[in-house]
Motif scaffolding. Structure first.
Motif, short mmCIF file in Angstrom:
data_model
loop_
_atom_site.label_atom_id
_atom_site.label_comp_id
_atom_site.label_asym_id
_atom_site.label_seq_id
_atom_site.Cartn_x
_atom_site.Cartn_y
_atom_site.Cartn_z
N LEU A 66 0.84 -1.20 0.00
CA LEU A 66 0.00 0.00 0.00
C LEU A 66 0.87 1.24 0.00
O LEU A 66 1.81 1.36 0.79
CB LEU A 66 -0.93 0.03 1.21
CG LEU A 66 -2.04 -1.01 1.24
CD1 LEU A 66 -2.89 -0.84 2.48
CD2 LEU A 66 -2.90 -0.94 0.00
N ARG A 67 0.55 2.17 -0.88
CA ARG A 67 1.32 3.40 -1.04
C ARG A 67 0.43 4.62 -0.86
O ARG A 67 -0.76 4.59 -1.17
CB ARG A 67 1.93 3.45 -2.44
CG ARG A 67 2.80 2.27 -2.80
CD ARG A 67 4.10 2.38 -2.13
NE ARG A 67 4.95 1.25 -2.44
CZ ARG A 67 6.20 1.19 -2.08
NH1 ARG A 67 6.75 2.20 -1.43
NH2 ARG A 67 6.92 0.14 -2.35
N ASP B 113 -11.43 0.25 -6.41
CA ASP B 113 -11.48 0.17 -4.95
C ASP B 113 -12.70 -0.66 -4.61
O ASP B 113 -13.81 -0.16 -4.47
CB ASP B 113 -11.59 1.60 -4.40
CG ASP B 113 -11.87 1.66 -2.91
OD1 ASP B 113 -11.94 0.61 -2.25
OD2 ASP B 113 -12.03 2.79 -2.40
N VAL C 82 -4.64 6.37 -0.89
CA VAL C 82 -3.96 5.13 -0.51
C VAL C 82 -4.24 4.15 -1.65
O VAL C 82 -5.40 3.84 -1.93
CB VAL C 82 -4.47 4.58 0.83
CG1 VAL C 82 -3.81 3.24 1.14
CG2 VAL C 82 -4.17 5.58 1.95
N PRO D 98 -2.84 0.57 -4.06
CA PRO D 98 -2.02 -0.64 -4.03
C PRO D 98 -0.82 -0.52 -4.98
O PRO D 98 -0.86 0.24 -5.94
CB PRO D 98 -2.98 -1.72 -4.52
CG PRO D 98 -3.93 -0.99 -5.40
CD PRO D 98 -4.09 0.37 -4.78
N ARG E 194 -10.01 0.09 2.75
CA ARG E 194 -8.55 0.17 2.66
C ARG E 194 -8.09 1.33 1.80
O ARG E 194 -7.03 1.86 2.02
CB ARG E 194 -7.99 -1.12 2.09
CG ARG E 194 -8.07 -2.25 3.07
CD ARG E 194 -7.26 -3.36 2.54
NE ARG E 194 -7.09 -4.38 3.53
CZ ARG E 194 -6.40 -5.46 3.34
NH1 ARG E 194 -5.77 -5.65 2.22
NH2 ARG E 194 -6.29 -6.34 4.29
N LEU E 195 -8.84 1.68 0.79
CA LEU E 195 -8.45 2.78 -0.08
C LEU E 195 -9.21 4.01 0.37
O LEU E 195 -10.42 3.99 0.43
CB LEU E 195 -8.79 2.48 -1.53
CG LEU E 195 -8.05 1.32 -2.16
CD1 LEU E 195 -8.53 1.13 -3.59
CD2 LEU E 195 -6.57 1.53 -2.13
#
Length: 176
Positions: free
Chosen positions: A19-20, A58, A91, A93, A170-171
């Motif tokens: 994750l970036r 997402d 955020v 991947p 998560r995103l």
């Protein structure tokens, strides 16, 4: 800097592999769509041969993000989208991360190709996208379930406002 390069140089999120934290607005912006509409739009863009840049799916939040050229702020009124530009963060991947739960990159060119903003806007205004938006929610749910079956992945039950869920998104995008 194109998106693939930005991903490689972006810092990891809390040292979580894969994750970036991606800064938006440095040569490209993002247009966020609901996934059901965004997938119709992506199919239309592919069918018409329009240039398609990075497109992020997402899955937990049921959204698609299209990378477009920076500076198209005024042109997204009255469309089911949100424009993200400078001072926005996403955020995202890594280029290799793709799974049934998380989602991932539907498109991620090796060069600086971005989705043509005019083609994206036209696709969002296409009659079948407009008809999908006006369809009753039960018809949209059936459409989503059918597309998930077509893709070979299980469909996720629709969530209603106030539902408690165990799977945190998560995103996310961050705006100061």
């Amino acid at each position: 800097m194109f998106v693939r390069e930005a991903l490689r140089s972006a810092p990891m999120v809390d040292d979580v592999p894969g994750l970036r934290l991606l800064q938006v607005g440095d040569g490209w912006d993002l247009v966020r769509t609901p996934a059901d509409i965004g997938l119709l739009v992506l199919a239309h863009l592919r069918a018409t041969g329009a240039p398609i840049g990075p497109v992020l799916y997402d899955r937990p939040n049921e959204r698609l993000y299209y990378a477009i050229s920076a500076g198209t702020v005024d042109s997204w009124d009255n469309l089911p989208v949100r424009h993200l530009s400078s001072n926005s963060w996403l955020v995202a991947p890594d280029v290799e991360l793709m799974d049934d739960w998380f989602g991932g990159w539907c498109e991620l060119p090796d060069d600086d190709t971005l989705t043509d903003a005019d083609a994206l806007r036209a696709a969002l205004q296409h009659p079948y996208v407009d008809a999908h938006q006006k369809a009753p929610s039960s018809a949209r749910l059936q459409s989503t379930e059918l597309s998930a079956e077509f893709e070979g992945t299980p469909s996720t039950p629709a969530r209603r406002e106030g539902d408690i869920c165990d799977d945190p998104p998560r995103l996310t995008e961050h705006r100061p």
